[in-house]
Write an enzyme that holds these catalytic residues in place. Structure first.
Site, mmCIF file in Angstrom:
data_model
loop_
_atom_site.group_PDB
_atom_site.id
_atom_site.type_symbol
_atom_site.label_atom_id
_atom_site.label_comp_id
_atom_site.label_asym_id
_atom_site.label_seq_id
_atom_site.Cartn_x
_atom_site.Cartn_y
_atom_site.Cartn_z
ATOM 1 N N TYR A 180 -39.439 12.319 19.075
ATOM 2 C CA TYR A 180 -38.618 12.585 20.123
ATOM 3 C C TYR A 180 -37.264 13.119 19.561
ATOM 4 O O TYR A 180 -36.592 14.186 20.167
ATOM 5 C CB TYR A 180 -38.545 11.446 21.191
ATOM 6 C CG TYR A 180 -39.849 10.933 21.850
ATOM 7 C CD1 TYR A 180 -40.408 11.733 22.825
ATOM 8 C CD2 TYR A 180 -40.643 10.025 21.286
ATOM 9 C CE1 TYR A 180 -41.720 11.475 23.378
ATOM 10 C CE2 TYR A 180 -41.843 9.575 21.794
ATOM 11 C CZ TYR A 180 -42.421 10.334 23.068
ATOM 12 O OH TYR A 180 -43.484 10.213 23.515
ATOM 13 N N ASN A 224 -44.513 16.296 31.599
ATOM 14 C CA ASN A 224 -44.970 17.668 31.342
ATOM 15 C C ASN A 224 -46.215 17.940 32.519
ATOM 16 O O ASN A 224 -47.078 17.333 32.391
ATOM 17 C CB ASN A 224 -45.569 17.687 29.922
ATOM 18 C CG ASN A 224 -46.350 18.912 29.595
ATOM 19 O OD1 ASN A 224 -46.410 19.944 30.190
ATOM 20 N ND2 ASN A 224 -46.761 18.929 28.492
ATOM 21 N N CYS A 265 -47.313 18.631 24.245
ATOM 22 C CA CYS A 265 -46.655 17.333 24.266
ATOM 23 C C CYS A 265 -47.327 16.023 23.509
ATOM 24 O O CYS A 265 -46.746 15.106 23.005
ATOM 25 C CB CYS A 265 -46.353 16.478 25.827
ATOM 26 S SG CYS A 265 -47.932 16.497 26.917
ATOM 27 N N HIS A 266 -48.596 16.315 23.367
ATOM 28 C CA HIS A 266 -49.667 15.205 22.461
ATOM 29 C C HIS A 266 -49.158 15.530 21.105
ATOM 30 O O HIS A 266 -49.303 14.464 20.171
ATOM 31 C CB HIS A 266 -51.055 15.812 22.698
ATOM 32 C CG HIS A 266 -51.372 17.009 22.265
ATOM 33 N ND1 HIS A 266 -51.298 18.300 23.081
ATOM 34 C CD2 HIS A 266 -51.857 17.478 20.935
ATOM 35 C CE1 HIS A 266 -51.862 19.308 22.201
ATOM 36 N NE2 HIS A 266 -52.161 18.784 20.918
ATOM 37 N N GLU A 292 -56.847 19.043 15.997
ATOM 38 C CA GLU A 292 -55.905 19.714 15.120
ATOM 39 C C GLU A 292 -55.819 19.597 13.885
ATOM 40 O O GLU A 292 -55.712 20.508 12.901
ATOM 41 C CB GLU A 292 -54.578 19.663 15.736
ATOM 42 C CG GLU A 292 -54.618 20.377 17.189
ATOM 43 C CD GLU A 292 -53.070 20.437 17.775
ATOM 44 O OE1 GLU A 292 -52.159 20.397 16.985
ATOM 45 O OE2 GLU A 292 -52.917 20.623 19.010
#
Length: 156
Positions: free
Chosen positions: A92, A115, A123-124, A150
């Protein structure tokens, strides 16, 4: 406004659009937009196809027109989230610094929480300052799964 609910490998996803853009993606089947019509529009069809490709490890980015509604601050945060590379994470505080408001990391967290277009606005990929997983609209299990997808693809 139109919506469609799909079953995916991470659970149910609701996709909402206007005639041209995606406005919401959520991880439940509660009605987000009252009076929306249950219809698979072309943009919704393209979106679920790209999300499934992403979930299967075959897609790293999205080329879908989106229109998230929010404050200018929220939009600046969401825009910055789209710049986080696939397979990487940011804190953040990192996002707060990028939007030139380094003390606003709590406000960044709140914007992240609001979001409206999960997965496409990634946002993950935002984690706590000590590397811990923090809240996610779809739940921490889904956040962890998205990051694992990912990481596996990124490492190849």
């Amino acid at each position: 406004m139109y919506y469609k609910i799909y079953k995916t490998s991470i659970g149910k996803i609701q996709i909402i659009s206007n005639d041209k853009e995606i406005t919401h993606i959520s991880f439940n089947n509660k009605a987000i937009i009252k009076d929306a019509i249950n219809k698979e529009t072309e943009i919704i069809k393209q979106t679920i196809q790209q999300i499934n490709e992403y979930l299967n490890g075959a897609r790293k980015s999205f080329n879908i027109k989106i229109n998230p509604k929010g404050t200018e601050f929220q939009k600046s945060v969401w825009n910055e989230l789209t710049k986080i590379p696939y397979g990487e994470t940011r804190t953040y505080k990192d996002i707060a610094i990028k939007i030139k408001n380094q003390k606003a990391y709590r406000a960044v967290g709140n914007a992240n929480n609001k979001n409206p277009i999960g997965i496409i606005i990634p946002c993950h990929r935002v984690i706590g300052s000590k590397g811990e997983l923090t809240g996610y609209a779809g739940g921490l299990k889904i956040k962890q799964k998205l990051l694992q997808i990912e990481k596996q693809r990124y490492d190849k």
